[in-house]
Design a protein around this motif. Structure first.
Motif, PDB file in Angstrom:
ATOM      1  N   THR A 249     -33.407  36.924  42.658  1.00 18.26           N
ATOM      2  CA  THR A 249     -33.912  35.377  43.590  1.00 18.26           C
ATOM      3  C   THR A 249     -33.583  34.360  42.811  1.00 18.26           C
ATOM      4  O   THR A 249     -33.543  33.679  42.055  1.00 18.26           O
TER       5      THR A 249
ATOM      6  N   ASP B  93     -25.773  28.254  47.999  1.00 19.40           N
ATOM      7  CA  ASP B  93     -25.699  28.814  48.841  1.00 19.40           C
ATOM      8  C   ASP B  93     -24.385  30.232  48.659  1.00 19.40           C
ATOM      9  O   ASP B  93     -23.791  29.885  48.075  1.00 19.40           O
ATOM     10  N   LEU B  94     -24.965  31.517  48.258  1.00 21.46           N
ATOM     11  CA  LEU B  94     -24.439  32.230  47.181  1.00 21.46           C
ATOM     12  C   LEU B  94     -23.288  32.155  47.985  1.00 21.46           C
ATOM     13  O   LEU B  94     -21.936  32.569  47.731  1.00 21.46           O
ATOM     14  N   SER B  95     -22.912  32.462  49.220  1.00 24.33           N
ATOM     15  CA  SER B  95     -21.645  33.073  50.346  1.00 24.33           C
ATOM     16  C   SER B  95     -20.686  31.608  50.496  1.00 24.33           C
ATOM     17  O   SER B  95     -20.329  32.456  51.011  1.00 24.33           O
ATOM     18  N   ASN B  96     -21.507  30.173  49.679  1.00 26.90           N
ATOM     19  CA  ASN B  96     -20.053  29.450  49.018  1.00 26.90           C
ATOM     20  C   ASN B  96     -20.165  29.327  47.965  1.00 26.90           C
ATOM     21  O   ASN B  96     -19.787  28.069  47.921  1.00 26.90           O
ATOM     22  N   LEU B  97     -19.987  30.265  46.942  1.00 23.87           N
ATOM     23  CA  LEU B  97     -20.216  29.776  45.802  1.00 23.87           C
ATOM     24  C   LEU B  97     -19.371  30.461  45.283  1.00 23.87           C
ATOM     25  O   LEU B  97     -19.301  31.805  45.608  1.00 23.87           O
ATOM     26  N   ARG B  98     -18.439  29.329  44.509  1.00 25.19           N
ATOM     27  CA  ARG B  98     -17.420  30.390  43.128  1.00 25.19           C
ATOM     28  C   ARG B  98     -17.920  29.868  42.429  1.00 25.19           C
ATOM     29  O   ARG B  98     -18.302  28.805  41.901  1.00 25.19           O
TER      30      ARG B  98
ATOM     31  N   GLU C 117     -17.205  35.424  42.469  1.00 27.60           N
ATOM     32  CA  GLU C 117     -17.372  35.444  44.063  1.00 27.60           C
ATOM     33  C   GLU C 117     -18.675  35.139  44.009  1.00 27.60           C
ATOM     34  O   GLU C 117     -19.891  36.189  43.605  1.00 27.60           O
ATOM     35  N   GLY C 118     -20.046  33.795  43.697  1.00 26.13           N
ATOM     36  CA  GLY C 118     -21.449  34.255  43.728  1.00 26.13           C
ATOM     37  C   GLY C 118     -21.937  35.068  44.885  1.00 26.13           C
ATOM     38  O   GLY C 118     -23.387  35.423  44.103  1.00 26.13           O
ATOM     39  N   ILE C 119     -21.610  35.169  46.034  1.00 23.15           N
ATOM     40  CA  ILE C 119     -22.023  36.501  46.864  1.00 23.15           C
ATOM     41  C   ILE C 119     -22.367  37.588  46.317  1.00 23.15           C
ATOM     42  O   ILE C 119     -23.253  38.815  46.406  1.00 23.15           O
ATOM     43  N   ASN C 120     -21.304  37.717  45.436  1.00 23.64           N
ATOM     44  CA  ASN C 120     -21.475  39.139  44.917  1.00 23.64           C
ATOM     45  C   ASN C 120     -22.637  39.443  43.538  1.00 23.64           C
ATOM     46  O   ASN C 120     -22.751  40.536  43.128  1.00 23.64           O
TER      47      ASN C 120
ATOM     48  N   LYS D 171     -25.408  42.003  44.279  1.00 29.54           N
ATOM     49  CA  LYS D 171     -24.354  42.972  44.613  1.00 29.54           C
ATOM     50  C   LYS D 171     -24.555  44.001  43.234  1.00 29.54           C
ATOM     51  O   LYS D 171     -24.444  45.065  43.246  1.00 29.54           O
TER      52      LYS D 171
END
Length: 147
Positions: free
Chosen positions: A37, A43-48, A24-27, A30
């Motif tokens: 950056t 969009d990391l929240s929608n990235l696989r 999951e790109g959002i991680n 983290k």
């Protein structure tokens, strides 16, 4: 080329759960211990993470020095994925992420093969210690986030 390999037991998580977290790109920001950056409109929240995808980002070394990277995801499997630097601050960089069942959880392994532009002297003086510091911090972050 130097190889850094670190393995951590992530307790009470299956290999599928740990790999899914990593895909999951959002991680990505983290887990990474220094500021990152994105340099594209992803969009990391929608990235696989998927094989063949390319990403551009700026990694702020020591949270101060900007270093631009272009990476490609070479492989994604049931127990691993591999990313490789196409353009960036090193002569070569290949990063394997692997998961395997372990006693009480999942063994998560980072295996990084790299080469500095300045060769072995620069690796010995700076790059080897920096890589170890970054990946040890990544493992601590994985445990904090998944533990």
């Amino acid at each position: 080329m130097p190889v850094l390999e670190l393995t951590t037991l992530v307790p009470n998580r299956t290999p599928e759960q740990v790999l899914d977290f990593c895909l999951e790109g959002i991680n990505f920001p983290k887990i990474f211990p220094e500021r990152v950056t994105l340099l594209s409109d992803i969009d990391l929240s929608n990235l696989r993470i998927e094989a063949g995808r390319q990403f551009r980002f700026r990694h702020w070394m020591f949270n101060v020095i900007p270093s631009s990277w272009t990476v490609v995801i070479r492989e994604v499997g049931d127990t691993h994925f591999v990313d490789e630097m196409l353009k960036g601050p090193l002569r070569a960089f290949r990063h394997e992420h692997r998961v395997a069942a372990g006693k009480g959880g999942t063994l998560y392994t980072d295996r990084v093969t790299y080469a500095a532009i300045g060769g072995a002297p620069l690796e010995w003086l700076l790059v080897n210690a920096y890589m170890r510091r970054i990946f040890e911090a990544r493992h601590r972050n994985m445990l904090r986030l998944l533990g």
